[in-house]
Design an enzyme around this catalytic site. Structure first.
Site, mmCIF file in Angstrom:
data_model
loop_
_atom_site.group_PDB
_atom_site.id
_atom_site.type_symbol
_atom_site.label_atom_id
_atom_site.label_comp_id
_atom_site.label_asym_id
_atom_site.label_seq_id
_atom_site.Cartn_x
_atom_site.Cartn_y
_atom_site.Cartn_z
ATOM 1 N N GLU A 20 -12.070 -0.312 2.739
ATOM 2 C CA GLU A 20 -11.532 1.229 1.495
ATOM 3 C C GLU A 20 -10.694 0.408 0.629
ATOM 4 O O GLU A 20 -9.892 -0.546 0.901
ATOM 5 C CB GLU A 20 -10.382 1.960 2.172
ATOM 6 C CG GLU A 20 -10.330 2.688 1.914
ATOM 7 C CD GLU A 20 -9.394 3.631 2.609
ATOM 8 O OE1 GLU A 20 -9.017 5.000 2.563
ATOM 9 O OE2 GLU A 20 -9.907 3.686 3.530
ATOM 10 N N GLU A 164 -7.974 2.581 8.963
ATOM 11 C CA GLU A 164 -8.779 3.190 10.244
ATOM 12 C C GLU A 164 -10.483 3.694 10.753
ATOM 13 O O GLU A 164 -10.599 4.200 11.397
ATOM 14 C CB GLU A 164 -7.956 4.698 9.881
ATOM 15 C CG GLU A 164 -9.049 5.695 8.545
ATOM 16 C CD GLU A 164 -8.477 5.526 6.944
ATOM 17 O OE1 GLU A 164 -8.725 5.717 6.535
ATOM 18 O OE2 GLU A 164 -7.663 4.284 7.250
ATOM 19 N N ASN A 165 -10.583 2.348 9.981
ATOM 20 C CA ASN A 165 -12.582 1.957 10.766
ATOM 21 C C ASN A 165 -12.996 2.586 11.796
ATOM 22 O O ASN A 165 -11.892 2.444 12.408
ATOM 23 C CB ASN A 165 -12.891 -0.124 10.519
ATOM 24 C CG ASN A 165 -12.252 -0.128 9.357
ATOM 25 O OD1 ASN A 165 -12.469 0.258 8.403
ATOM 26 N ND2 ASN A 165 -11.527 -1.096 9.544
ATOM 27 N N HIS A 197 -0.779 6.710 13.079
ATOM 28 C CA HIS A 197 -1.507 7.502 11.586
ATOM 29 C C HIS A 197 -2.792 6.763 11.653
ATOM 30 O O HIS A 197 -3.419 8.050 11.375
ATOM 31 C CB HIS A 197 -1.208 6.407 10.458
ATOM 32 C CG HIS A 197 -1.319 6.980 8.999
ATOM 33 N ND1 HIS A 197 -0.370 7.774 8.621
ATOM 34 C CD2 HIS A 197 -2.173 6.307 8.415
ATOM 35 C CE1 HIS A 197 -1.623 7.893 7.044
ATOM 36 N NE2 HIS A 197 -2.314 6.883 7.010
ATOM 37 N N GLU A 198 -3.089 5.861 12.023
ATOM 38 C CA GLU A 198 -4.399 4.942 12.008
ATOM 39 C C GLU A 198 -5.687 6.428 13.055
ATOM 40 O O GLU A 198 -6.428 6.577 13.339
ATOM 41 C CB GLU A 198 -5.164 3.742 11.928
ATOM 42 C CG GLU A 198 -3.654 3.174 10.904
ATOM 43 C CD GLU A 198 -3.955 3.418 9.677
ATOM 44 O OE1 GLU A 198 -5.601 3.864 9.309
ATOM 45 O OE2 GLU A 198 -3.266 3.603 8.703
#
Length: 774
Positions: A20, A164-165, A197-198
């Site tokens: 990203e 966050e993959n 969060h992730e």
């Protein structure tokens, strides 16, 4: 080497990826827009088994085996369609801890967190945080994890916080590793929040992603809101709200008032990596929070359910999210779109009147959305204003929480008080910070003291103390002689009542109430032109007077909170709050910077049982650099680190933010240290970025600005994502005095004439005045 840390690169003992936003094109040919969603049904990794025994990718591992020549392979399959920015692979010599999570439907998910072998014993807190996040998302939003495996990898070289993959999160080690002797209480809280969060991105970002990068706040603003709520439920909701607003005011408000202002849904970009801003993330989270304020928790949940029902597996827009909230609740949210379209921090002006004969409190609200670059003549916003009324004499709450909806430029609201007092009630406005606005209302010192001492809204108790502190610092700033300024007696008394408060259980609320507003926030409320050196002196003067006037009260409370020898060091909410308050008290007790202060800070450091107290003592000592206690502490802190990168970063950063006049030469000397490098983002930020946030960056001779130009030019050759963020240090130039404005414009011109990356060049171009734009 890939020093940009984008695409596939090597870090420590592993190969890893960061895709990203547009890293995949640096990895292989592909249509790497976020709306191009593909199923990566078979990803095969091969490597030398001795150097890369661990092979990871997205999804579930479906096959693994040995190959000739000491090599091996692993095959991964992700059944969910995803954009290429969520693809990941890791190959290296790592160790891990393992656990499981039983989902609400009864599936057992294998959890594993990987790190360099020497860091394995610092992963347990991250694992607990992950399990808590998985349970919380099921309970709060009904969202269950959808694969059999969830992996996290801690990486030393990483531009951002984490990624966050799908099923293979890659994390900065600073947001993964924790042990009481290496991580502060704040570190523990940040790790918990970012782990959450992730994980939460699995649904708000992965299962439903954004159609294009202009919609970035769709996943990031929403997920920041979700991680804020998670942290609030795991700890203190009141404290978490204060912390989030402190970040918003210190980072996002200045951005919104600068040449870099942009809506949470930006309209253009040169480099997409520059989209990852405080506005997109933190203001975006506040916009999501306003949905819940307007719709209620149950209504917000209905909107979320409809959003997933309509869009699971798709790449969508902010409009789609707003439509789901609107349709699920039957509430017209058309005007709410203006929050996505308009930049700038709105100002809400409030005035009131009181008719005791009929018990009616009238409140007139007016909103002004300021002009920003490329945007004028703004439309009114839909602003929720939460309010309560307090009895002026008793402090009793006369009107409980009421949400007023300000939708016009000006509106008058009436609140009925059943048993009206003769005196006009004191309004508690914008409770819980119900909207990301500046509130303009003329409170007297007595009214603020009443709110600080008795408001039922914890946020507004803190806010009242912030207003008193801001007023005092700004009065010092405008005084003819800053060094002889005396704060108002009402403020000193409010501070006395706060430090002697024994009825408030959550000591973090006391700690934050005692802390003066930070200079970044003060810069936004002071009237330009501002001399930042004088502002720093004004704040220090107020701190010094408070520290001296209340020394006995501070010392008594400090001693109460000092642990007895042999007491266990426990990381939990209550003990963290005790340490937070004790640290604030230490800073006041050491404002004189004399031998007594050095001795107290030295003892705080040397007797510390964990990193929170150790760093508090060390940071305080760093502002007294020539004392024997400081010289001993500098040597001991580094030796105790034993090469732990995160601890060494703390050693660097504490010295780089020291409140000393000769800070710049000290920073330059730190950068000559053999453990300093420009190539590791954490290490660079621990020194250079920290210095650029200090008052000494604005040295009147311009030396801090020269240092920044040289640094940015050098870093840009290595890592444009990092260099572009360094340029942001210049963004507040319009609020400064004329001399500094001219110096910064000259430095921006200088930067514009060297060969910069498009990331860096875009920020330079935005910050420069119109007459000299590129």
């Amino acid at each position: 080497k890939n020093t940009q840390l984008s695409g596939l690169y090597y870090s420590g003992s592993m190969y890893c990826t960061q895709m990203e936003a547009e890293g995949f094109r640096r990895f292989t040919y592909f249509l790497d827009r976020p709306d191009v969603m593909s199923k990566f049904t078979e990803v095969r990794l091969e490597a030398d088994e001795a150097t890369c025994p661990v092979l990871l990718s997205n999804g579930n591992r479906i096959e693994a085996g040995k190959l000739d020549g000491g090599r091996h392979y692993s095959v991964w399959s992700d059944p969910f369609a995803k954009p290429s920015y969520l693809f990941a692979l890791v190959a290296g010599d790592l160790d891990s801890i393992q656990d499981t999570f039983l989902t609400k439907s009864g599936r057992s998910v294998h959890l594993e967190i990987f790190a360099a072998k020497e860091d394995k014993d610092q992963l347990r807190h991250a694992m607990r945080s992950l399990q808590n996040a998985m349970k919380w998302d099921e309970d709060r939003f009904g969202l269950e994890y959808d694969l059999d495996i969830y992996n996290i990898v801690a990486v030393k070289d990483f531009n951002m916080g984490a990624m966050e993959n799908k099923s293979l999160n890659v994390f900065n080690t600073s947001l993964t590793l924790a042990r009481p002797d290496t991580a502060t209480d704040d570190d523990y809280e940040r790790i918990e929040g970012v782990i959450g969060h992730e994980y939460f991105h699995n649904w708000t970002g992965n299962r439903v992603t954004c159609r294009d990068w202009f919609q970035l706040t769709l996943k990031e603003g929403l997920t920041v809101y979700r991680d804020q709520e998670f942290s609030a439920d795991m700890g203190s909701r009141a404290v978490k709200r204060i912390e989030d607003v402190r970040v918003l005011r210190a980072a996002q408000f200045p951005e919104d008032g600068s040449p870099m202002a942009h809506p949470i849904r930006p309209e253009k970009y040169a480099a997409v990596d520059n989209f990852y801003t405080a506005t997109v993330y933190h203001k975006g989270a506040e916009v999501i929070r306003m949905y819940e304020t307007l719709l209620g928790r149950e209504g917000f949940r209905k909107g979320m359910d409809l959003y997933f029902e309509r869009h699971d597996g798709n790449a969508v827009t902010c409009d789609d999210f707003r439509a789901a909230m609107q349709d699920a609740n039957g509430k017209n949210l058309t005007q709410f779109e203006n929050w996505y379209l308009q930049a700038g921090t709105p100002v809400v002006h409030a005035s009131d009147s009181w008719d005791a004969s009929i018990g009616v409190f009238k409140l007139e609200l007016k909103q002004v959305v300021p002009d920003t670059p490329d945007q004028t003549d703004k439309k009114p916003l839909h602003i929720p204003v939460r309010i309560g009324l307090l009895d002026r004499d008793s402090g009793k709450e006369l009107v409980r929480d009421t949400v007023l909806e300000l939708t016009n430029e000006a509106q008058t609201f009436e609140l009925k008080v059943d048993k009206p007092p003769a005196s006009k009630p004191v309004p508690s406005l914008l409770r819980g910070f119900s909207a990301p606005v500046r509130l303009e209302y003329t409170y007297s010192d007595e009214e603020l003291a009443l709110l600080a001492g008795g408001d039922t809204d914890s946020f507004n108790r803190w806010e009242a103390m912030q207003r008193l502190g801001t007023k005092s610092v700004l009065e010092a700033l405008s005084a003819s002689n800053v060094e002889s300024f005396q704060p108002d007696a009402a403020f000193v008394e409010a501070m006395r009542r706060t430090v002697t408060d024994r009825s408030t259980d959550d000591l973090s609320l006391i700690a934050y109430a005692l802390a003066l507003p930070v200079e970044g926030t003060l810069m936004e409320v002071a009237s330009p032109p501002i001399d930042p050196t004088r502002l720093h002196a004004a704040r220090n003067r107020v701190r010094n007077v408070i520290g001296e006037a209340l020394r006995s009260e501070f010392l008594e409370r400090y001693n109460e909170l000092t642990p007895a020898e042999g007491d266990p060091y426990v990381v939990d909410g209550a003990n963290s709050s005790r340490r937070r308050l004790r640290g604030v008290l230490l800073s006041y007790l050491c404002t004189a910077g004399d031998a007594e202060a050095a001795a107290l800070a030295g003892k705080h450091f040397s007797t510390a049982a964990g990193m929170t107290d150790k760093l508090a003592g060390f940071s305080t000592l760093c502002s007294m650099p020539e004392t024997a206690e400081t010289k001993t502490a500098v040597e001991k802190f580094f030796k105790d680190a034993k090469g732990d990168a995160n601890v060494v970063d703390k050693w660097f950063s504490a010295q780089a933010r020291a409140d000393v006049e000769d800070l710049l030469p000290r920073v330059k000397k730190l950068m000559e240290h053999p453990d300093f490098t420009l190539k590791n983002p954490n290490r660079l930020r621990s020194v250079a970025s920290v210095f650029l946030s200090t008052p000494q960056f604005h040295n009147p001779d311009g030396s801090g600005y020269d240092f920044a130009v040289e640094l940015i030019t050098e870093v840009d050759k290595l890592n444009p994502q990092v260099s572009s963020r360094l340029v942001g240090a210049f963004r507040t130039w319009r609020r400064l005095d004329e001399s500094r404005q001219q110096m910064i414009i000259e430095r921006l011109e200088q930067l514009s004439k060297v060969e910069l990356s498009k990331d860096c060049l875009e920020i330079v171009s935005k910050i420069k005045p119109e007459s000299s734009r590129l």
